[in-house]
Design a protein around this motif. Structure first.
Motif, PDB file in Angstrom:
ATOM      1  N   ILE A   1     -22.156 -12.492 -44.728  1.00 36.32           N
ATOM      2  CA  ILE A   1     -23.325 -11.899 -45.382  1.00 36.32           C
ATOM      3  C   ILE A   1     -24.573 -12.748 -45.135  1.00 36.32           C
ATOM      4  O   ILE A   1     -25.646 -12.394 -45.578  1.00 36.32           O
ATOM      5  CB  ILE A   1     -23.102 -11.716 -46.902  1.00 36.32           C
ATOM      6  N   TYR A   2     -24.411 -13.831 -44.405  1.00 41.53           N
ATOM      7  CA  TYR A   2     -25.526 -14.744 -44.129  1.00 41.53           C
ATOM      8  C   TYR A   2     -26.092 -14.566 -42.724  1.00 41.53           C
ATOM      9  O   TYR A   2     -26.761 -15.452 -42.202  1.00 41.53           O
ATOM     10  CB  TYR A   2     -25.073 -16.193 -44.320  1.00 41.53           C
ATOM     11  N   SER A   3     -25.873 -13.432 -42.103  1.00 45.53           N
ATOM     12  CA  SER A   3     -26.302 -13.236 -40.718  1.00 45.53           C
ATOM     13  C   SER A   3     -27.821 -13.310 -40.548  1.00 45.53           C
ATOM     14  O   SER A   3     -28.298 -13.590 -39.456  1.00 45.53           O
ATOM     15  CB  SER A   3     -25.771 -11.914 -40.167  1.00 45.53           C
ATOM     16  N   ASN A   4     -28.563 -13.098 -41.611  1.00 46.03           N
ATOM     17  CA  ASN A   4     -30.028 -13.175 -41.523  1.00 46.03           C
ATOM     18  C   ASN A   4     -30.587 -14.452 -42.137  1.00 46.03           C
ATOM     19  O   ASN A   4     -31.788 -14.557 -42.360  1.00 46.03           O
ATOM     20  CB  ASN A   4     -30.664 -11.965 -42.217  1.00 46.03           C
ATOM     21  N   VAL A   5     -29.737 -15.421 -42.395  1.00 51.11           N
ATOM     22  CA  VAL A   5     -30.151 -16.664 -43.048  1.00 51.11           C
ATOM     23  C   VAL A   5     -30.215 -17.780 -42.020  1.00 51.11           C
ATOM     24  O   VAL A   5     -29.339 -17.908 -41.168  1.00 51.11           O
ATOM     25  CB  VAL A   5     -29.156 -17.043 -44.172  1.00 51.11           C
TER      26      VAL A   5
ATOM     27  N   ALA B   1     -20.468 -17.531 -34.557  1.00 55.84           N
ATOM     28  CA  ALA B   1     -19.501 -16.464 -34.830  1.00 55.84           C
ATOM     29  C   ALA B   1     -19.275 -16.312 -36.327  1.00 55.84           C
ATOM     30  O   ALA B   1     -19.233 -15.194 -36.854  1.00 55.84           O
ATOM     31  CB  ALA B   1     -18.182 -16.745 -34.114  1.00 55.84           C
ATOM     32  N   ALA B   2     -19.149 -17.438 -37.034  1.00 54.39           N
ATOM     33  CA  ALA B   2     -18.936 -17.395 -38.482  1.00 54.39           C
ATOM     34  C   ALA B   2     -20.131 -16.764 -39.198  1.00 54.39           C
ATOM     35  O   ALA B   2     -19.963 -15.939 -40.092  1.00 54.39           O
ATOM     36  CB  ALA B   2     -18.684 -18.803 -39.021  1.00 54.39           C
ATOM     37  N   ILE B   3     -21.322 -17.135 -38.788  1.00 52.34           N
ATOM     38  CA  ILE B   3     -22.536 -16.585 -39.417  1.00 52.34           C
ATOM     39  C   ILE B   3     -22.640 -15.090 -39.141  1.00 52.34           C
ATOM     40  O   ILE B   3     -22.937 -14.305 -40.041  1.00 52.34           O
ATOM     41  CB  ILE B   3     -23.790 -17.329 -38.922  1.00 52.34           C
ATOM     42  N   SER B   4     -22.381 -14.688 -37.908  1.00 55.26           N
ATOM     43  CA  SER B   4     -22.538 -13.270 -37.558  1.00 55.26           C
ATOM     44  C   SER B   4     -21.536 -12.378 -38.277  1.00 55.26           C
ATOM     45  O   SER B   4     -21.786 -11.193 -38.450  1.00 55.26           O
ATOM     46  CB  SER B   4     -22.446 -13.072 -36.047  1.00 55.26           C
ATOM     47  N   HIS B   5     -20.418 -12.942 -38.727  1.00 51.23           N
ATOM     48  CA  HIS B   5     -19.399 -12.167 -39.439  1.00 51.23           C
ATOM     49  C   HIS B   5     -19.502 -12.351 -40.952  1.00 51.23           C
ATOM     50  O   HIS B   5     -18.560 -12.060 -41.677  1.00 51.23           O
ATOM     51  CB  HIS B   5     -17.999 -12.558 -38.969  1.00 51.23           C
TER      52      HIS B   5
ATOM     53  N   HIS C   1     -18.450 -20.844 -48.004  1.00 50.24           N
ATOM     54  CA  HIS C   1     -18.322 -19.416 -47.684  1.00 50.24           C
ATOM     55  C   HIS C   1     -18.097 -19.217 -46.186  1.00 50.24           C
ATOM     56  O   HIS C   1     -17.395 -18.286 -45.785  1.00 50.24           O
ATOM     57  CB  HIS C   1     -19.578 -18.651 -48.097  1.00 50.24           C
ATOM     58  N   LEU C   2     -18.686 -20.051 -45.371  1.00 51.30           N
ATOM     59  CA  LEU C   2     -18.557 -19.912 -43.920  1.00 51.30           C
ATOM     60  C   LEU C   2     -17.291 -20.559 -43.348  1.00 51.30           C
ATOM     61  O   LEU C   2     -16.907 -20.269 -42.216  1.00 51.30           O
ATOM     62  CB  LEU C   2     -19.782 -20.512 -43.235  1.00 51.30           C
ATOM     63  N   LEU C   3     -16.640 -21.405 -44.123  1.00 45.83           N
ATOM     64  CA  LEU C   3     -15.504 -22.163 -43.599  1.00 45.83           C
ATOM     65  C   LEU C   3     -14.346 -21.313 -43.075  1.00 45.83           C
ATOM     66  O   LEU C   3     -13.830 -21.613 -41.986  1.00 45.83           O
ATOM     67  CB  LEU C   3     -14.995 -23.170 -44.641  1.00 45.83           C
ATOM     68  N   PRO C   4     -13.889 -20.278 -43.784  1.00 46.45           N
ATOM     69  CA  PRO C   4     -12.750 -19.520 -43.223  1.00 46.45           C
ATOM     70  C   PRO C   4     -13.034 -18.966 -41.830  1.00 46.45           C
ATOM     71  O   PRO C   4     -12.205 -19.098 -40.924  1.00 46.45           O
ATOM     72  CB  PRO C   4     -12.530 -18.390 -44.242  1.00 46.45           C
ATOM     73  N   SER C   5     -14.202 -18.375 -41.631  1.00 45.19           N
ATOM     74  CA  SER C   5     -14.543 -17.827 -40.307  1.00 45.19           C
ATOM     75  C   SER C   5     -14.741 -18.930 -39.278  1.00 45.19           C
ATOM     76  O   SER C   5     -14.356 -18.779 -38.114  1.00 45.19           O
ATOM     77  CB  SER C   5     -15.811 -16.985 -40.393  1.00 45.19           C
ATOM     78  N   LEU C   6     -15.316 -20.029 -39.699  1.00 43.49           N
ATOM     79  CA  LEU C   6     -15.524 -21.169 -38.799  1.00 43.49           C
ATOM     80  C   LEU C   6     -14.178 -21.714 -38.322  1.00 43.49           C
ATOM     81  O   LEU C   6     -13.963 -21.926 -37.126  1.00 43.49           O
ATOM     82  CB  LEU C   6     -16.328 -22.258 -39.512  1.00 43.49           C
ATOM     83  N   PHE C   7     -13.245 -21.899 -39.253  1.00 40.40           N
ATOM     84  CA  PHE C   7     -11.919 -22.391 -38.882  1.00 40.40           C
ATOM     85  C   PHE C   7     -11.155 -21.379 -38.044  1.00 40.40           C
ATOM     86  O   PHE C   7     -10.438 -21.754 -37.119  1.00 40.40           O
ATOM     87  CB  PHE C   7     -11.102 -22.746 -40.128  1.00 40.40           C
TER      88      PHE C   7
END
Length: 173
Positions: A14-18, A8-12, A52-58
């Motif tokens: 700028i790293y969705s293609n990484v 979910a964090a990745i899909s939201h 960078h992914l931490l806020p969405s992950l949390f």
């Protein structure tokens, strides 16, 4: 649960293609499970992707566990202005609310105070509305306003991680 939150964090972001590297995933999983992490990774490895992914992950974790909306905050302590500005630009490209908490010496004093914050920015900062807050070591540990800000109930409740970024540049702690 971690992997669905990570997806979910990745899909939201700028790293969705990484494709994340193994060490990045290991760091994220440890942080997700409230463990302290020291990540000594080579230049260009993608250390900043982790925070960078931490806020969405949390956010995903909190919403799953508590079933209520929350606003996680990540504080990034870094001594380098140029790096901070670049990181804020990259985060804002991904719709992550990021800000820098700068300090300066008060006139005719050795004390530090917040520097060049508009009323709107200061209000959002006090209300813990930024997802990532970059700050310098001195703003975080020696500025009275900074110390008071980070000790408020909102920050005690909403700060989920403190990242020391580019720690090799810090001469004294």
């Amino acid at each position: 649960m971690f992997y669905s939150s990570l997806q979910a964090a990745i899909s939201h972001s700028i790293y969705s293609n990484v494709n994340l590297k193994v060490q990045q995933v290991i760091c994220l999983e440890a942080i997700y499970h409230d463990r302290d992490v020291v990540a000594v990774l080579p230049t260009g490895y993608g250390k900043s992707v982790i925070f960078h992914l931490l806020p969405s992950l949390f956010l995903d974790k909190i919403n799953y566990e508590r079933g209520a909306a929350a606003h996680p905050v990540v504080i990034v302590v870094s001594p380098l202005n140029a790096l901070i500005k670049d990181q804020i630009r990259r985060l804002q490209e991904g719709d992550v609310k990021a800000a820098i908490l700068n300090v300066k010496k008060k006139t005719n004093s050795e004390d530090l105070e917040f520097k060049a914050l508009s009323d709107a920015n200061l209000s959002q900062l006090r209300d813990a509305k930024y997802e990532v807050i970059f700050t310098h070591p001195e703003a975080f540990i020696t500025c009275k306003q900074g110390i008071e800000l980070f000790q408020t109930a909102k920050y005690q409740r909403n700060v989920h991680a403190i990242v020391i970024y580019e720690a090799h540049c810090i001469l004294e702690w």
